[in-house]
Design an enzyme around this catalytic site. Sequence first.
Site, short mmCIF file in Angstrom:
data_model
loop_
_atom_site.label_atom_id
_atom_site.label_comp_id
_atom_site.label_asym_id
_atom_site.label_seq_id
_atom_site.Cartn_x
_atom_site.Cartn_y
_atom_site.Cartn_z
N LYS A 33 0.82 -1.22 0.00
CA LYS A 33 0.00 0.00 0.00
C LYS A 33 0.85 1.26 0.00
CE LYS A 33 -0.66 0.47 5.00
NZ LYS A 33 0.12 1.71 5.09
N THR A 34 1.96 1.25 0.71
CA THR A 34 2.84 2.43 0.73
C THR A 34 3.38 2.70 -0.66
OG1 THR A 34 3.47 1.99 3.03
CG2 THR A 34 4.89 3.45 1.77
N ASP A 223 -3.92 7.49 4.24
CA ASP A 223 -3.37 6.18 4.54
C ASP A 223 -4.07 5.58 5.77
OD1 ASP A 223 -1.70 3.97 4.43
OD2 ASP A 223 -0.07 4.93 5.52
N GLU A 224 -4.13 4.26 5.86
CA GLU A 224 -4.69 3.54 7.02
C GLU A 224 -6.09 4.05 7.36
OE1 GLU A 224 -3.26 1.00 8.00
OE2 GLU A 224 -1.08 1.17 8.10
N GLN A 254 -8.02 -5.31 8.92
CA GLN A 254 -6.99 -4.98 9.90
C GLN A 254 -7.41 -3.81 10.78
OE1 GLN A 254 -2.72 -5.50 8.57
NE2 GLN A 254 -3.65 -5.39 6.54
N ARG A 598 1.47 -11.67 9.99
CA ARG A 598 2.82 -11.12 10.26
C ARG A 598 3.90 -12.13 9.85
NH1 ARG A 598 1.49 -6.81 9.52
NH2 ARG A 598 -0.47 -7.82 9.02
#
Length: 685
Positions: A33-34, A223-224, A254, A598
């Site tokens: 995503k970044t 973002d987020e 998430q 993770r």
Amino acid sequence: MINFSQELNSEQLQVVLHGDGPCLVLAGAGSGKTRVITYRVACLLEQGVLPENILLVTFTNKAANEMVERVKKLTNREEKLPWAGTFHSIGHKILRAHANELGYQKNFSILDSDDSESLLKLAAKDFSISAKGKKFPTAGVLQGIISFARNTEKTVAKVVEERYPQFSVFEEAITSVAKAYEERKKEANAMDFDDLLLNTLRLLNISEIRKRYTQQFQYVLVDEYQDTNKIQAAIVKKLAEEYKNILVVGDDAQSIYSFRGANIENILQFEKDYPQAKIFRLETNYRSSQEILSLANAVIANNPKQYKKNLKTILTTGVRPEFLPHGDQGEEALFIAGKIASLIRGGIEEKEIAVLFRAAHHSQALELELMRLGIDYDYRGGLRFFERSHVKDVLAYLRILNNLADTTAWLRVLMFEEGIGPASAGKIIDEVKKIENINGLENVAQALSDKAKSGWWNFMKIWNKILEAGPGNPAELVNKIIASPYKQHLEAEKLDSAERLEDLKQLAVFASRYDNLENFLADAALQEAFNLQRQKEKKDKIKEGKIVLSTIHQSKGLEWSAVFVINLSQGAFPNERALREDGGLEEERRLFYVAVTRAKKYLFMTFPMSNSRGNNSYAGSWGENFVNEPSMFVSEIDSELLEDKSFLKNVTVLNDPSEGITYEREDEPQKKIKPGSFLVDVEDL
């Protein structure tokens, strides 16, 4: 010129090239995503959009700085993005220009958390009373209640009712303190972190100011987005009002920060807010093996309210995740520590190994085992077990019982009693030296002032509770302290008192190994001394890095080659309190999803089949052994996705999906809350 088609996959490319208008980018775990956000900004700049016409909003300065630096490298331009930063920093910039519109001077001060607590102490000075055996909440707890109310747009009374019912007797007083706190901030020409958001929204409700910024920001990127609260979502919606080029990136799977005020509905209802919205899905994962992703997909599919995604990867290892039951927490810890040692011997770097858990108290048995084997670790999400202040408090009471002359232990337990300062504590210690045995402590009050006597008699309530247990039963001594007025002290002083009490119950489990108080205290003290020695020894080794022990909340955004998810028992994970909250089960499942995603290659899930502490509805009193049920999340995994299937072969009503077991809310939630802001200090702006 950037060759976008060469540097991005097809999913990412669609977002970068076609991100005009309202866009929702559903970015699965590890999907880059970044990368998408930075390439989208670079694309806009190449198209001739001026940097000042782009608003890029993140949750941390680190994320904003990282994106800005990436954009510079991509475009080979040194010009900055003047409107890239956190919600709070963007709000701060707008407020500096227009604060006078709200009755502030432009040189207003920003209060960090400590400043806010100091001002709240002044506002609460007329209400620092006790009622019905309860202490009035401290400034830190008041800060959390007020902040959560403001970030969720609820009344203080509603937050007390839902999350702090133990303070219901003080509801009116807390509401009055909140009002007085607002007045004192205004008088001081000061704003706290929450004001930076609330006052920004107030400014944007002024048509002239809103018009200025909506015309400036041709493109808004967030973002987020799944972590935004109601106020943050309202701010970006207003700023994108003119051009409606709003691109939000997030993953509803998430969304795990409701205790900070995050509202998953912001991302779930984006299409309702923008009926013409384009939906992009980033489902190619660059982190985990397909074996791990298949497990994650299977579990999260059980959440009814979500955007369906199916993560896929180019990585196939042939290594399936393992679910491994163990006799109890001690055996679980023994296995994990041994497996970690084996992985390290097999060539995996220590820093590539993590152990994740739902709550901090789940790690205590493992910490002891790692120390025994000499395996050093980094602890995320708090302090190591024996470094925690409440654990040290309880040990201090027991040190006094063992050694009446222990001055440092006396200082620790006396100094948090109301009315006792350094001078009074010194006088008490001098009086104690004159006493021959523990039964003479009642006489100390004769030498104290009336103010100090109040604190001393509260200490004596705790002390008398301790004396109900014999010194040959350390576990019972710990339990007596938990049942004493020390519990009220924790509730009034700490936002996370419930979690701290769970730690103390775990301390009682540790103490149950001993039938002698002196030996118990010696071993407890030596645990941390051993830890410090290991840290010194580690500096002399060539290999750097430590394994990581972390709460799952603290692990979001990180990744490791090998991940252990521990204590997967019903009532522990999913958390029993969360199961009683609206939407609590779904968030717990998202938390499990975050934990397993993770892992890059190895995923181990462990479960203690029996326990000796009362942390769920199956438990008896502390110290009794009882049978755990495995987490319901494990039963949602097809056994073909797991390496060790033996435990799942015996289908029961609790692990048979066809039974359709559901969990209903039984009473009001008591979930831990913190201030709604992610910030701690002004530097975080």
